[in-house]
Design an enzyme around this catalytic site. Structure first.
Site, PDB file in Angstrom:
ATOM      1  N   GLY A  11       0.834  -1.213   0.000  1.00  0.00           N
ATOM      2  CA  GLY A  11       0.000   0.000   0.000  1.00  0.00           C
ATOM      3  C   GLY A  11       0.860   1.251   0.000  1.00  0.00           C
ATOM      4  NE  ARG A  14      -4.742   5.383  -3.132  1.00  0.00           N
ATOM      5  CZ  ARG A  14      -5.739   5.058  -2.313  1.00  0.00           C
ATOM      6  NH1 ARG A  14      -6.279   5.969  -1.528  1.00  0.00           N
ATOM      7  NH2 ARG A  14      -6.217   3.836  -2.282  1.00  0.00           N
ATOM      8  CB  VAL A  64      -1.950  -7.609   0.628  1.00  0.00           C
ATOM      9  CG1 VAL A  64      -0.838  -6.645   0.256  1.00  0.00           C
ATOM     10  CG2 VAL A  64      -3.165  -6.883   1.180  1.00  0.00           C
ATOM     11  CG  ASN A  92       0.830   1.284   4.877  1.00  0.00           C
ATOM     12  OD1 ASN A  92       0.535   1.951   5.866  1.00  0.00           O
ATOM     13  ND2 ASN A  92       0.436   1.613   3.653  1.00  0.00           N
ATOM     14  CB  SER A 144      -5.953   1.101  13.630  1.00  0.00           C
ATOM     15  OG  SER A 144      -6.894   2.057  14.035  1.00  0.00           O
ATOM     16  CE1 TYR A 157      -8.754  -0.053   9.302  1.00  0.00           C
ATOM     17  CE2 TYR A 157      -8.984   0.913  11.494  1.00  0.00           C
ATOM     18  CZ  TYR A 157      -8.314   0.818  10.289  1.00  0.00           C
ATOM     19  OH  TYR A 157      -7.193   1.593  10.067  1.00  0.00           O
ATOM     20  CE  LYS A 161      -5.555  -1.676  10.208  1.00  0.00           C
ATOM     21  NZ  LYS A 161      -4.483  -1.877   9.218  1.00  0.00           N
ATOM     22  CB  ILE A 190      -3.054   9.553   9.867  1.00  0.00           C
ATOM     23  CG1 ILE A 190      -2.551   8.845  11.139  1.00  0.00           C
ATOM     24  CG2 ILE A 190      -1.883  10.105   9.035  1.00  0.00           C
ATOM     25  CD1 ILE A 190      -1.795   9.704  12.138  1.00  0.00           C
TER      26      ILE A 190
END
Ligand code: NDP
Length: 246
Positions: A11, A14, A64, A92, A144, A157, A161, A190
């Site tokens: 990743g 970006r 991935v 990432n 995260s 999510y 994580k 972020i």
């Protein structure tokens, strides 16, 4: 013959991944193996930026989450680059697909876990043996805050994580003897495309430093973990969230 040293950043086209590619190239003169899934234009732009630093940047397009694609692409690259080693792996690549759990489709659940958790498995499997043989290597997993504290609206999510955090700790214990370290970086909010739709004013109030972080600030931490200076740190989860939670 000294081999060319590469960092594989998944990743990397970006956001945080892009900043990591540039930081590793600038700080450690590491050549960059930049993985991305679909955004060819952004990947090419990062490649040009890295190359402007006189550092090699090769693009490696794969999903991935796709086991055979990961293994084929990485094996092919390794067989065509016998004069090179992958010294640093940054897992990432990640996606979010938020919504209340009660309404969460199986597709939403699976795609988020497949990218972060299965992605960690596929890519790490493809490079770990060489690191163990070399008795050297750095693996850095982007997790995260959600994976530590859990977050409403992000059950998928948070689960993905959280699982990578547990895998980081377990793998670090397995391979410490071979001098390969494994750590996780846990960002808060972020400024990237992932948070572009968030109501920044609302969330800023909750953050002691009163702002979202920048990708370059996360990249600085990854750069430290990729360096010799972090040689006695393994199995750690390092928060970078402006004081929001630790
Ligand atoms: P972005 O959405 O800005 O970028 C995501 C990157 O991941 C892109 O390069 C994208 O490639 C790549 N990618 C997505 N899915 C795949 C896949 N299946 N295979 C290969 N590459 C893939 O994300 P961020 O930079 O914000 O996030 C980077 C990491 O940081 C993620 O793991 C995220 O969960 C984590 N994170 C982000 C936070 C934030 O506030 N932004 C907070 C906490 C953690 P392409 O360009 O081809 O689409």
């Amino acid at each position: 013959m000294t081999k060319k040293r590469f960092a594989l950043v998944t990743g990397g086209s970006r956001g945080i991944g892009k900043a990591i590619c540039l930081a590793l190239a600038k700080d450690h003169k590491l050549n960059i193996l930049l993985n991305y899934r679909s955004n060819e234009e952004s990947a090419q732009a990062v490649k040009r930026e890295v190359e402007s630093l006189n550092i090699i940047c090769e693009l490696l397009k794969f999903d991935v989450a796709n086991a055979s694609e990961v293994s084929e692409k990485i094996s092919k690259w390794k067989s065509e680059n016998k004069d090179s080693t992958i010294d640093v792996l940054v897992n990432n690549a990640g996606i979010s697909d938020d919504g209340l759990f009660i309404f969460m489709s199986e597709n939403s659940w699976n795609s988020v876990l497949d990218t972060s958790l299965q992605g960690f498995y596929h890519v790490t499997q493809s490079v770990l043996k060489d690191m163990l043989r070399a008795r050297s290597g750095r693996i850095i997993n982007m997790v995260s805050l959600s994976g530590l504290k859990g977050n409403a609206g992000q059950v998928n999510y948070s689960a993905a994580k959280g699982a990578v955090i547990a895998a980081t700790k377990a793998l670090a214990q397995e391979i410490g003897k071979r001098k390969v370290t494994v750590n996780a970086v846990a960002p808060g909010f972020i400024n990237t495309e992932m948070t572009a739709d968030f109501d920044a004013e609302k969330y800023k109030e909750l953050i002691p430093l009163n702002r979202f972080g920048d990708p370059e600030e996360v990249a600085n931490l990854v750069s430290f973990l990729a360096s010799d200076r972090s040689s006695y740190i393994t199995g750690e989860v390092i928060n970078i969230n402006g004081g929001l939670y630790s």
